[in-house]
Enzyme design. Sequence first.
Site, PDB file in Angstrom:
ATOM      1  N   ARG A 125       0.845  -1.204   0.000  1.00 13.12           N
ATOM      2  CA  ARG A 125       0.000   0.000   0.000  1.00 13.12           C
ATOM      3  C   ARG A 125       0.877   1.248   0.000  1.00 13.12           C
ATOM      4  O   ARG A 125       0.626   2.213  -0.690  1.00 13.12           O
ATOM      5  CB  ARG A 125      -0.938   0.005   1.200  1.00 13.12           C
ATOM      6  CG  ARG A 125      -2.234  -0.770   1.011  1.00 13.12           C
ATOM      7  CD  ARG A 125      -2.043  -2.194   0.535  1.00 13.12           C
ATOM      8  NE  ARG A 125      -3.271  -2.954   0.424  1.00 13.12           N
ATOM      9  CZ  ARG A 125      -3.762  -3.744   1.380  1.00 13.12           C
ATOM     10  NH1 ARG A 125      -3.112  -3.913   2.534  1.00 13.12           N
ATOM     11  NH2 ARG A 125      -4.887  -4.393   1.181  1.00 13.12           N
ATOM     12  N   ASP A 154       0.062  -7.013  -3.183  1.00 12.06           N
ATOM     13  CA  ASP A 154      -1.346  -6.766  -2.876  1.00 12.06           C
ATOM     14  C   ASP A 154      -1.978  -6.054  -4.061  1.00 12.06           C
ATOM     15  O   ASP A 154      -1.313  -5.825  -5.086  1.00 12.06           O
ATOM     16  CB  ASP A 154      -1.504  -5.962  -1.568  1.00 12.06           C
ATOM     17  CG  ASP A 154      -2.760  -6.386  -0.797  1.00 12.06           C
ATOM     18  OD1 ASP A 154      -3.854  -6.304  -1.385  1.00 12.06           O
ATOM     19  OD2 ASP A 154      -2.645  -6.790   0.369  1.00 12.06           O
ATOM     20  N   HIS A 205      -6.579 -10.318  -3.590  1.00  9.74           N
ATOM     21  CA  HIS A 205      -5.602  -9.232  -3.423  1.00  9.74           C
ATOM     22  C   HIS A 205      -4.566  -9.286  -4.546  1.00  9.74           C
ATOM     23  O   HIS A 205      -3.368  -9.095  -4.315  1.00  9.74           O
ATOM     24  CB  HIS A 205      -4.943  -9.306  -2.054  1.00  9.74           C
ATOM     25  CG  HIS A 205      -5.839  -8.863  -0.931  1.00  9.74           C
ATOM     26  ND1 HIS A 205      -6.148  -7.547  -0.702  1.00  9.74           N
ATOM     27  CD2 HIS A 205      -6.519  -9.577   0.003  1.00  9.74           C
ATOM     28  CE1 HIS A 205      -6.970  -7.452   0.339  1.00  9.74           C
ATOM     29  NE2 HIS A 205      -7.221  -8.670   0.779  1.00  9.74           N
ATOM     30  N   GLU A 244      -9.838 -12.563   2.363  1.00  8.59           N
ATOM     31  CA  GLU A 244     -10.739 -11.634   1.681  1.00  8.59           C
ATOM     32  C   GLU A 244     -10.875 -11.904   0.185  1.00  8.59           C
ATOM     33  O   GLU A 244     -10.694 -11.017  -0.635  1.00  8.59           O
ATOM     34  CB  GLU A 244     -10.244 -10.193   1.925  1.00  8.59           C
ATOM     35  CG  GLU A 244     -10.188  -9.849   3.399  1.00  8.59           C
ATOM     36  CD  GLU A 244      -9.649  -8.451   3.685  1.00  8.59           C
ATOM     37  OE1 GLU A 244     -10.149  -7.841   4.634  1.00  8.59           O
ATOM     38  OE2 GLU A 244      -8.749  -7.976   2.977  1.00  8.59           O
ATOM     39  N   PHE A 283      -1.721  -3.050  14.461  1.00  7.83           N
ATOM     40  CA  PHE A 283      -1.059  -1.794  14.804  1.00  7.83           C
ATOM     41  C   PHE A 283      -1.344  -0.692  13.769  1.00  7.83           C
ATOM     42  O   PHE A 283      -0.806   0.397  13.876  1.00  7.83           O
ATOM     43  CB  PHE A 283       0.448  -2.004  14.955  1.00  7.83           C
ATOM     44  CG  PHE A 283       0.857  -2.725  16.222  1.00  7.83           C
ATOM     45  CD1 PHE A 283      -0.085  -3.201  17.127  1.00  7.83           C
ATOM     46  CD2 PHE A 283       2.193  -2.924  16.521  1.00  7.83           C
ATOM     47  CE1 PHE A 283       0.295  -3.866  18.292  1.00  7.83           C
ATOM     48  CE2 PHE A 283       2.596  -3.579  17.680  1.00  7.83           C
ATOM     49  CZ  PHE A 283       1.645  -4.058  18.563  1.00  7.83           C
TER      50      PHE A 283
END
Length: 766
Positions: free
Chosen positions: A168, A197, A269, A337, A429
């Site tokens: 990301r 991803d 992903h 996912e 986190f």
Amino acid sequence: MKHLFAAIVISLFAVSFIFAQSGEVNIVPKPGIVTDASGTFVFNNRTKIVTSDKDTRTSASILNDLLLQRYGFKLEVTSKEPKENYIEFMPPGVMAHGEMPRGAEIYAMHVEPQRLRIQGFDAARFYGIQTLMQLLPLKFEGKVEVPAMRIVDGPRFQYRGMHLDVSRHFMPVEFVKKYIDLMAQYKFNTFHWHLTDDQGWRIEIKKYPKLTTVGQYRNESHEGSYSPTFKGDGRPVEGFYTQEQIKDVVAYAKARYITVIPEIELPGHASAALAAYPELGKGCASPDYKFEVKKTWGIFKEVFCPTDETFKFLEDVLDETIKLFPDSPYIHIGGDEVLKDFWKASAFVQDLKKRENLKDEHEVQSYFIRRIEKFVNAKGKKIIGWDEILEGGIAPNATIMSWRGMKGGIEAAKAKHDVIMTPTDYVYFDYGQGDPAYEPLNIGGYVPLEKVYSFEPVPPELTADEAKYVIGGQANIWTEYLETPAAVEYMAYPRMLALSEVLWSKKEDRNYTDFQKRLAAHLPMLDKQNVNYRIPEPDGLRNIVTNKASVSVELKPANGTRVHYTLDGSTPDERSPVYSKPVEVTLAEGEVKTLKIVVVNAAGRKSVVYTGTIVRGEMLQPDATSANTPGLNYTLVVPISDSAQNPPPQKGETRSILLNQFAQKIDLKQPFGVQFDGYFRAPSDGVYEFQIDSTWGTTLLLGDNRKLIDDAGTADRKLRSTVVPLKAGLYKISIRYDHRGGEPHFRFRWGIKGQGLRQAYAEFVH
Ligand code: ACM
């Protein structure tokens, strides 16, 4: 290995222990056994390091590198034992107390006036060195004194992990190394590197160059689904690691006794890979489907199609990957996912289901993972997958990484599969640490330091035998909203230190107050290492509900820190009053005041604003009722007018209060009104904040006609917030939005004041 520690320690030290006086010893994670002895070991730059073989010489050179970094000098290494003033590294076989199992991470450290000995296998001695460095002052002033003591110490769990998402937002090699250094300092042994991803492919694969020539690029828009309020700056994001860089990082980690586990996400992903090689989605998506490296955050339907061509590609990718990570017993294959839309619509997949006797698309996913597992196992490695790979049947040898709570981990352990616990509630986190009004933008949620410290990786549902399958735990850092290394550090530290203790120290030794004290002694070291950690709040800052006209708020600033505060709503800074004694807060009946503080740490760095909300009044009592059906009732009215021709309202039940659920029923750009009715379940006593972010008019009622928000609104978006003290329990709630045309916007969030806001609906019932 993890259960040997207690047994060995008990047999080694059947004597009584006095724990070292605090103030002297501030080791994190807390060591197993520390016993005081008399005197001090004093070393200076003429102290020698004694080694007996190549392995202990490696330990000597690690210690020397750390001393050089901190003090600017190295010690002479020798194989001849001097009379005094030496540090000696020894293998465990030389220990007086018997044999250690090969590879055990347990070390013993004996500090005596004439010498300091560290004994254990290689990794164990490394942990001994980390402990020693924590006993040494930050500054060298001619000599260094270490109080005499004996430590015997080893980890509770064999897997102690930290994860980092570099897809990301790409993180440079130098930062990855710094991340590894800090992991080593706190005795972690596994780095989970999330390399691929939807939003970027970041590992060079020679056979498929487009993975990085295409897959590394995205034109950033930041129109993320998680945070509609965030407007990005349109900067593109790119970057990947060459195979040489990967090897360099892996070697760097290995020298610090850290295994690097790569994650190659499949079958979902996968947008970045599919943007580079669209043929791997063919047979599932339509032939002209345009795959692209995703520019937004979320879960997408782009998925690898389970064709032979795809498996050939993935096997080639995994083959190159496995060679780059020779010391990792695992390859993480993702598995989370996976939306099944493309598979459901695909003639190829439907045919595959018949051919392979697969009941549904979950079983297609299992087929996918099993086929990959077979390949990975044949290469001598095991797979780790996120807990979704349990759905449709777990692959025979897979280790489960349980992230959606502990449920998946419990199921896997009961089925005799190894488990790594990484539940969102305790160790995500990327989740917030305070009031979202002041914290740097993050994905939401609330996982403060104390919550991390309270994490127990072995759930009570497991028997002692089943619990053995819980090999450890890990914190995950997803970087949707973390654009820079400094942003990652703010989320990682000091929460990582709390986790180190969860994973290393004995369960019965955990004590948050004691940890806080030791932590305070570590922060100057992190400052020196230029770590952008989140400065902890002082103890005592909290929300208060009182029926008195005046309350006294006592804070306990950590040593070396300075607290500035305001009570008038203004933002505190270095010019605001310095906290020196309890703050007296006077309140009129029904008044709400906020104590706002900033903490300036010993290095002069200032925290964000931390708050305590003080309410004068009584806590609301729940409406005496029970309601258990999840969700709320809704009433949808179109159009809003006084005309008698209004069509009858549409009514129904819903689990969410998002507007887009009505997109099939009405034109959301035309005027309409919607009202949600039911109950809100306050999970605990507290000062609650309810927030509505909307255009146009909105009303929030709680209890019997208690109006918390009532605002006609305008075409522009506006944030309304209200604070109300609630006893735990059920409250009647009614939320209304009157849209008057144009682009609608309506978002309702709630939370305990100062502890994050949720857009969660589990607490709505009717
Ligand atoms: C995950 O957080 N999707 C594993």
